[in-house]
Design a protein around this motif. Sequence first.
Motif, short mmCIF file in Angstrom:
data_model
loop_
_atom_site.label_atom_id
_atom_site.label_comp_id
_atom_site.label_asym_id
_atom_site.label_seq_id
_atom_site.Cartn_x
_atom_site.Cartn_y
_atom_site.Cartn_z
N LYS A 1 0.82 -1.21 0.00
CA LYS A 1 0.00 0.00 0.00
C LYS A 1 0.86 1.26 0.00
O LYS A 1 0.51 2.28 -0.60
N LYS A 2 2.03 1.18 0.65
CA LYS A 2 2.90 2.36 0.74
C LYS A 2 3.58 2.68 -0.60
O LYS A 2 3.77 3.84 -0.94
N ILE A 3 3.96 1.64 -1.33
CA ILE A 3 4.72 1.87 -2.57
C ILE A 3 3.84 1.85 -3.81
O ILE A 3 4.31 2.21 -4.90
N SER A 4 2.56 1.43 -3.68
CA SER A 4 1.71 1.30 -4.86
C SER A 4 1.54 2.60 -5.64
O SER A 4 1.51 2.57 -6.89
N PRO A 5 1.45 3.79 -4.99
CA PRO A 5 1.34 5.02 -5.81
C PRO A 5 2.55 5.25 -6.70
O PRO A 5 2.41 5.72 -7.84
N TYR A 6 3.75 4.92 -6.20
CA TYR A 6 4.97 5.11 -7.00
C TYR A 6 5.01 4.10 -8.15
O TYR A 6 5.39 4.44 -9.29
N LEU A 7 4.62 2.84 -7.87
CA LEU A 7 4.59 1.83 -8.92
C LEU A 7 3.56 2.19 -9.99
O LEU A 7 3.82 2.02 -11.20
N LEU A 8 2.42 2.70 -9.58
CA LEU A 8 1.39 3.10 -10.55
C LEU A 8 1.88 4.25 -11.42
O LEU A 8 1.63 4.27 -12.64
N THR A 9 2.60 5.19 -10.82
CA THR A 9 3.14 6.31 -11.59
C THR A 9 4.09 5.81 -12.67
O THR A 9 4.02 6.22 -13.84
N ILE A 10 4.98 4.89 -12.30
CA ILE A 10 5.92 4.32 -13.27
C ILE A 10 5.17 3.54 -14.33
O ILE A 10 5.45 3.64 -15.54
N ALA A 11 4.18 2.74 -13.91
CA ALA A 11 3.43 1.90 -14.84
C ALA A 11 2.70 2.72 -15.89
O ALA A 11 2.58 2.29 -17.05
#
Length: 552
Positions: A167-177
Amino acid sequence: MARIVSETSLRHARMLSGLVMLGFVFTHLANHALALISIDAAEYGRMWFSIVWLNPLSSLILYGSVLTHIVLVLRSLYLRRSFKMPAREALQILIGLLIPYLIIDHATGIRISRSLYGVDIGYETVIHNFWVRNPLLGLRQSTALVLIWLHGCLGIFFWLRYRDWYKKISPYLLTIAVLLPILALLGFSDAGRAMENNPPPPRTPHANQAELEATIDAVTNGAKALFGGAIALVLALRGVRSWRQRSNAFEIRYDHGAFVRAPAGLSILEGSRLGNVPHFSACGGKGRCSTCRVRIIDTEGPLPEPSTMEKATLQRIHADSDVRLGCQLRPKHNIKVALLLASKQQRDIPASGEPIRPGREEEIAVLFCDLRSFTALSEARLPYDMVFLLNRYFTVVGQAVEQAGGRLDKFIGDGAMALFGLEGNTETASRDALKAAALILRNIETLNEELEKQFSVRLRIVVGIHAGPSIVGVMGYGAAKNLTAIGDTVNVASRLETAAKEFDTAIVVSEPVLKQSGHDIRALQSRTIPIRGKSSQMKVFLISETESQLFL
């Protein structure tokens, strides 16, 4: 005979091979994005891309990953008993089967030209071919890259979605994706427009150009035929299996009147899904829970013995001898069952059979707090005044819990329940809970200075804290579903809050909480008290408001 390779090892191999391919695609898209700077920058990036991925060791790892992934995907398609599945899972499978056909031409052309004939096709040539000479081919390759990226991102999501830290890193992964393929496509189009105005100089044909093209065509057609044949073989084997299973089909009759005829080899849960019979399964039929369990009412033949995993689950829930797990029982004869946890309404069953967060046992700390003498306080106040007072009190509690890194679970009348250790901070759960208790008491004292002037009242708080294993998961109905915890740890924490009232102290905590927190307990008062529902007594510590500030 024991299996040489376990299912867990195969899942790990499939995930690892997928990560290797996703890493390749990541660098490929990043290389395209460099074209936003200039074609020379993209060519410079291609040089490093070639160093990383075109050396013999990397090529062996990449090709091995591709082959491993394809074989394991085809194996999973064969083993799947039914093609009834959630839409997102079907999308991932369809994309995975479509990708090889989209990329075989480009991949074999680049690799064979370089490996067998020493021809290094530069970035300018590739862009010119895909944007100027054959735009449809460029569109197909761009679509393939995006689909591969989407396929990989879906795999990462399914892999990590239940990790506490995701949950903590999902916003950053979504941005990259989202950003990476957009930047890559913009770079490709920018370079393509530059090629229209300044086409590269004509490339001198290779001495064996006809032989090169013939080899590329032969390998490309062979690879496509091989992959298509593999898919056809899997489907044919499935057809043969289905024919054999239908000839040995069995009937499932349900106590509420439903009837399903299922091919041999299907589990009770799979048969229910095949016949559109609502059958609850919190883990999606993977044997990780007992919610799909059924009671055997009648059977026309002997049932298979439960596996070690099923037997352990049934023993843990103290199931009767006629209870089996619906996802594990694969009967060979006609059978009549009762769904013990059948949902009354379809909407009770989470989409795809899995909740947002599956129930599981976790080590957490639980805090209960309550107002003292609330009944007398409420009787002497106007209703609107009480609402105002309670909201101020709830605000203090909620802010303190969040500041300490916990999760406010619920308000119960004039009390509150909070959980600590849910977001990957299990090691500090007890320390965080003690900090939250200290913040609540300190901030309530500040609030009392205001309330004394306005309402001539002082709020007194008691807190109970206990730590241990609890069942944590999404529970409730409809819009009231939320993440909560149940179990002995929660019950004990609630009883320690009651004990705080009895001992006329601010906080009562169990011994495990203080040991896990690492705080010095030598100066604290301790008691050994009985806990309702437990045979042995528990050692607890009494903490005053003044002593609580040591935990900040």
